[in-house]
Design an enzyme around this catalytic site. Structure first.
Site, PDB file in Angstrom:
ATOM      1  N   GLU A   1       0.788  -1.254   0.000  1.00  0.00           N
ATOM      2  CA  GLU A   1       0.000   0.000   0.000  1.00  0.00           C
ATOM      3  C   GLU A   1       0.808   1.286   0.000  1.00  0.00           C
ATOM      4  OE1 GLU A   1      -3.123  -0.054   2.936  1.00  0.00           O
ATOM      5  OE2 GLU A   1      -4.116  -1.729   1.971  1.00  0.00           O
TER       6      GLU A   1
ATOM      7  N   GLU B   1      -5.685  -8.817   0.333  1.00  0.00           N
ATOM      8  CA  GLU B   1      -6.391  -8.565   1.603  1.00  0.00           C
ATOM      9  C   GLU B   1      -7.856  -8.291   1.302  1.00  0.00           C
ATOM     10  OE1 GLU B   1      -4.760  -5.553   4.234  1.00  0.00           O
ATOM     11  OE2 GLU B   1      -2.722  -6.129   3.693  1.00  0.00           O
TER      12      GLU B   1
HETATM   13  C1  BG6 Z   1      -4.687  -2.703   5.129  1.00  0.00           C
HETATM   14  C2  BG6 Z   1      -3.337  -2.975   5.725  1.00  0.00           C
HETATM   15  O1  BG6 Z   1      -4.717  -1.454   4.585  1.00  0.00           O
HETATM   16  O2  BG6 Z   1      -5.764  -2.678   6.010  1.00  0.00           O
HETATM   17  C3  BG6 Z   1      -3.361  -3.888   6.958  1.00  0.00           C
HETATM   18  O3  BG6 Z   1      -2.487  -3.509   4.758  1.00  0.00           O
HETATM   19  C4  BG6 Z   1      -4.496  -3.479   7.844  1.00  0.00           C
HETATM   20  O4  BG6 Z   1      -2.115  -3.812   7.579  1.00  0.00           O
HETATM   21  C5  BG6 Z   1      -5.787  -3.617   7.061  1.00  0.00           C
HETATM   22  O5  BG6 Z   1      -4.549  -4.175   9.039  1.00  0.00           O
HETATM   23  C6  BG6 Z   1      -7.048  -3.362   7.864  1.00  0.00           C
HETATM   24  O6  BG6 Z   1      -6.963  -2.136   8.506  1.00  0.00           O
HETATM   25  P1  BG6 Z   1      -7.170  -2.026  10.066  1.00  0.00           P
HETATM   26  O7  BG6 Z   1      -6.881  -0.636  10.397  1.00  0.00           O
HETATM   27  O8  BG6 Z   1      -8.582  -2.388  10.299  1.00  0.00           O
HETATM   28  O9  BG6 Z   1      -6.225  -2.976  10.690  1.00  0.00           O
END
Ligand code: BG6
Length: 477
Positions: free
Chosen positions: A175, A373
């Site tokens: 990211e 993700e």
């Molecule tokens: C992504 C990141 O943007 O979002 C992760 O790569 C992150 O590291 C994930 O954990 C979810 O975001 P959050 O803030 O809910 O953990």
């Protein structure tokens, strides 16, 4: 196309969100080790030095450092074909500028990878997931300084050699496209990527252009390096992208939405098209920013094209036109979409958005795409009998997977895997909370760091196991 037997089903985790053991194995201090837990709705505090009464959740993580065997066994039980992990740079080069890597760090990641291979789980290794040694920020000014590219490449080379023959899939950065959130509202986005607080950056436009350029170049150079060291390596870069919808069909609003969405693509253009985009150079020149692009850099872009694109997808957003200077920031914000529900943390839930984005990105670049993700951060309740009935998580994931299936089978997008975020509960990156839970596996740990750390299976555990087994044939709209 079909979701065939080679489809990489699995999950994604990141070192600073799960390892803990901050004082073990000669680890140095990484940028996220200085960030506190944000109370619900409050931003995380970013400190320059450790403060006695503050809690820094990365220090404990979920203790993956000691429990990785147990955790990997649970992933294997679900039938994972792949697990995306990240290497904490500060475990390998504690300060970032050492000549010799830290053997304890290399041993740890070799052990984790060996454990994955033992269970026939393909390791997918991210080299930079918010884990930069803080020393490179305080002493060198982070990615503003071109020298940091050399330190990063040395780290990459060390890992390519150390895990050669064991790891094929690599990710250069997670990211990096969030480097410029264009909003004073939160410091965390620029900080997690470059260790710099957005509000404190002088000459923001120029500095962020330079950082974006250096990181993009570093990614291309790392791709070249990975291929030199082992031609079998397949290298991608992960982007956090979201569709940005216009608030209505007023052409001005449509244009504004397009511009907001497009601003997250210049780095992908650079990494897939073999040159740093001319439109971006001209845009910079028009506001007085001159980037120096040497012949060697041009060559690096030309030869360093990605093998695949990693896509992190959580939500879509809505942009509104706010005047000639540009619109509301789209990064996890913007306007509420009246057609969509939101999570407790305000992120919209938009399964169709993932199909839209897969189509958009695949048609633009024609490269394989891995969903690196996707998941739902939610509050889970442990019932009296110890069970967690997380049907909301199953619903979220099912609907997203169904849209991916349509993108593959109807739209002919070459999507090669689905790595759900946070298959085990871990520390939230933006809030530092444990109570923002994503996992199939519950971890007994709360926001204050209290709990036994015991692992247990939620209802979604069995559901995902079945989904992998059936290649999602079991899912119905
Ligand atoms: C992504 C990141 O943007 O979002 C992760 O790569 C992150 O590291 C994930 O954990 C979810 O975001 P959050 O803030 O809910 O953990």
């Amino acid at each position: 196309m079909k979701m065939d037997s080679k489809f990489l089903w699995g999950g994604s985790i990141a070192a600073h969100q799960c390892e803990g053991a901050v004082n073990e194995g000669n680890k140095g201090t990484g940028i996220m080790d200085l960030v506190t837990v944000g109370a619900y709705g409050q931003p995380r505090e970013i400190h320059e030095t450790f403060q006695k009464d503050s809690r820094y959740p990365s220090h404990q993580g979920i203790d993956f450092y000691h429990r990785y065997k147990e955790d990997i066994a649970l992933f294997a039980e679900m039938g994972f074909k792949a697990l995306r992990i990240s290497i904490d740079w500060s475990r390998i080069f504690p300060k970032g500028d050492e000549k010799v890597p830290n053997q304890a760090g290399l041993d740890f990641y070799n052990d984790v990878v060996d454990e994955l291979l033992k269970h026939n789980i393909e390791p997918i290794v991210t080299l930079y997931h918010f884990e930069m040694p803080i020393h490179l920020v305080t002493e060198y000014g982070s990615w503003k300084n071109r020298q940091v590219i050399d330190f990063y490449l040395k780290f990459c080379e060390t890992m390519f050699r150390s895990l050669k023959g064991k790891v094929t899939y690599w990710v250069t950065f997670n990211e990096m496209n969030h480097i410029d959130p264009q909003t004073e509202a939160s410091d965390i986005f620029t900080y997690i990527i470059a260790g710099l607080k957005y509000s404190e950056i002088e000459n923001k436009k120029e500095t962020l252009a330079l950082i974006g350029y250096h990181m993009t170049l570093a990614s291309c150079l790392a791709v070249n390096l990975a291929r030199e060291i082992d031609p079998k390596n397949k290298v991608g870069c992960v982007f956090g992208i979201e569709p940005v919808y216009p608030v209505d069909c007023n052409p001005q609003n449509v244009l504004n939405a397009f511009q907001q969405m497009d601003r997250d693509f210049y780095q992908i253009d650079a990494m897939c098209n073999g040159e740093f985009p001319k439109y971006k150079m001209k845009e910079y020149q028009a506001i007085g920013i001159e980037l120096e692009i040497s012949e060697a850099d041009q060559q690096a872009f030309k030869n360093g094209k990605l093998d695949f694109i990693g896509m992190n997808y959580y939500a879509s957003s809505v942009a509104e036109y706010e005047g000639a200077e540009g619109g509301a920031s789209a990064l996890f914000g913007g306007l509420q979409n009246p057609f969509l529900k939101v999570s407790k943390w305000g992120w919209s839930i938009d399964p169709i958005g993932i199909r839209y984005l897969l189509n958009y990105t695949y048609r633009k670049y024609g490269l394989p795409i891995m969903i690196t993700e996707n998941g739902l951060g939610a509050v889970d309740v442990v019932e009296e009998d110890g069970q967690i009935h997380d049907e909301y998580r199953i619903e979220y994931l099912k609907n997203h997977i169904l849209e991916i299936k349509k993108a593959i089978e109807i739209d002919q997008v070459d999507c090669i895997g689905y790595l759900m975020w946070g298959p085990i509960d871990l520390v939230s990156a933006t809030t530092g909370q444990m109570s923002k839970r994503y996992g199939f596996i519950h971890v007994d740990l709360d926001d204050e760091g209290e709990g036994t750390l015991a692992r247990s299976r939620k209802d979604s555990f069995e559901w995902y196991k079945q989904t992998i087994k059936d290649n999602a044939e079991n899912l119905v709209d």
